[in-house]
Scaffold this motif. Structure first.
Motif, short mmCIF file in Angstrom:
data_model
loop_
_atom_site.label_atom_id
_atom_site.label_comp_id
_atom_site.label_asym_id
_atom_site.label_seq_id
_atom_site.Cartn_x
_atom_site.Cartn_y
_atom_site.Cartn_z
N ALA A 14 144.59 -11.86 18.46
CA ALA A 14 144.40 -11.48 19.86
C ALA A 14 143.22 -10.51 20.05
CB ALA A 14 145.68 -10.86 20.41
N ASP A 15 142.79 -9.86 18.97
CA ASP A 15 141.67 -8.92 19.03
C ASP A 15 140.31 -9.60 18.89
OD1 ASP A 15 143.35 -6.56 19.12
OD2 ASP A 15 143.69 -6.83 16.96
N PHE A 36 122.00 -13.35 14.55
CA PHE A 36 123.45 -13.20 14.69
C PHE A 36 124.05 -14.50 15.21
CE2 PHE A 36 127.16 -11.65 17.23
CZ PHE A 36 127.89 -11.09 16.19
N ALA A 37 124.86 -15.17 14.40
CA ALA A 37 125.39 -16.49 14.75
C ALA A 37 126.90 -16.49 14.94
CB ALA A 37 124.99 -17.49 13.66
N ILE A 38 127.51 -15.34 15.05
CA ILE A 38 128.96 -15.24 15.17
C ILE A 38 129.36 -15.38 16.63
CG2 ILE A 38 130.97 -13.77 14.69
CD1 ILE A 38 129.39 -14.71 12.19
N THR A 39 130.45 -16.09 16.88
CA THR A 39 131.02 -16.22 18.22
C THR A 39 132.47 -15.73 18.16
OG1 THR A 39 131.92 -18.43 17.80
CG2 THR A 39 129.64 -18.32 18.65
N LYS A 44 137.91 -15.79 15.38
CA LYS A 44 139.30 -16.24 15.44
C LYS A 44 139.61 -17.20 14.27
CE LYS A 44 140.59 -16.74 19.61
NZ LYS A 44 140.73 -17.24 20.99
N GLU A 45 138.74 -18.19 14.08
CA GLU A 45 138.96 -19.21 13.04
C GLU A 45 138.88 -18.63 11.63
OE1 GLU A 45 139.88 -22.44 12.90
OE2 GLU A 45 140.26 -22.27 15.05
N LYS A 46 137.80 -17.92 11.35
CA LYS A 46 137.53 -17.46 9.98
C LYS A 46 138.37 -16.25 9.58
CE LYS A 46 134.03 -20.33 9.39
NZ LYS A 46 133.82 -21.24 8.31
N PRO A 53 141.99 -15.94 4.85
CA PRO A 53 140.88 -15.71 5.77
C PRO A 53 139.60 -15.35 5.02
CG PRO A 53 142.39 -13.85 5.77
CD PRO A 53 143.02 -14.91 4.91
N ASP A 54 138.47 -15.56 5.67
CA ASP A 54 137.18 -15.17 5.09
C ASP A 54 136.98 -13.66 5.12
OD1 ASP A 54 136.55 -17.80 4.59
OD2 ASP A 54 135.16 -18.00 6.27
#
Length: 154
Positions: A14-15, A36-39, A44-46, A53-54
């Motif tokens: 949720a964060d 910066f390619a993070i969304t 949430k996924e990784k 988790p990564d």
């Protein structure tokens, strides 16, 4: 803002959106926003849907607002046959600096290392980040000059 309002806890799915905001702010601060390619969906996924988790994350929360983040992952095999933790990101929102939130996050990471039988916590600091270097040294961390960092872009 009163320091007693700050709660240190592990991040949850949720964060994700709020974590992403501070990750983006860090990218701006460290001058890599152009790559910066993070969304929020990647966070949430990784970080929360993938098993394992990564990355893991500890947050400092002030009444539903994330004041700081510490992102880390485990290095499972070391010469000591025990894991280590690699701290990837530590960032405290500018509005919350000077309240020892970074220190609280680092202490929570130290507890996590102990719980997981880790021998070390490792990280890198940008050479121009004098404030960061002083902060880590004040905590008792030492610069490791025995090794050079290399990168190989592929």
């Amino acid at each position: 803002m009163n320091k007693s309002e700050i709660k240190i806890r592990k991040a949850t799915e949720a964060d994700s959106e709020k974590l992403w905001v501070l990750m983006r702010d860090l990218a701006i601060f460290e001058k890599y926003i152009d790559v910066f390619a993070i969304t929020p969906e990647i966070v949430k996924e990784k970080g929360f849907r993938k098993n394992p988790p990564d990355f893991y994350c500890i947050i400092a929360e002030d009444n539903k607002h994330i004041a700081g983040i510490l992102v880390y992952y485990f290095l499972p095999y070391t010469a000591q046959n025990r894991p280590a933790i690699y701290m990837k990101e530590l960032y405290v929102d500018e509005k919350y600096r000077g309240q020892k939130i970074g220190e609280e996050l680092m202490n929570a990471l130290k507890e996590e290392a102990t719980l997981n039988n880790c021998t070390q916590i490792k990280w890198t600091v940008a050479p121009w980040n004098d404030g960061g270097k002083k902060f880590y040294e004040r905590l008792g961390a030492k610069e490791n000059t025995a090794w050079l960092n290399y990168e190989w872009n592929v």
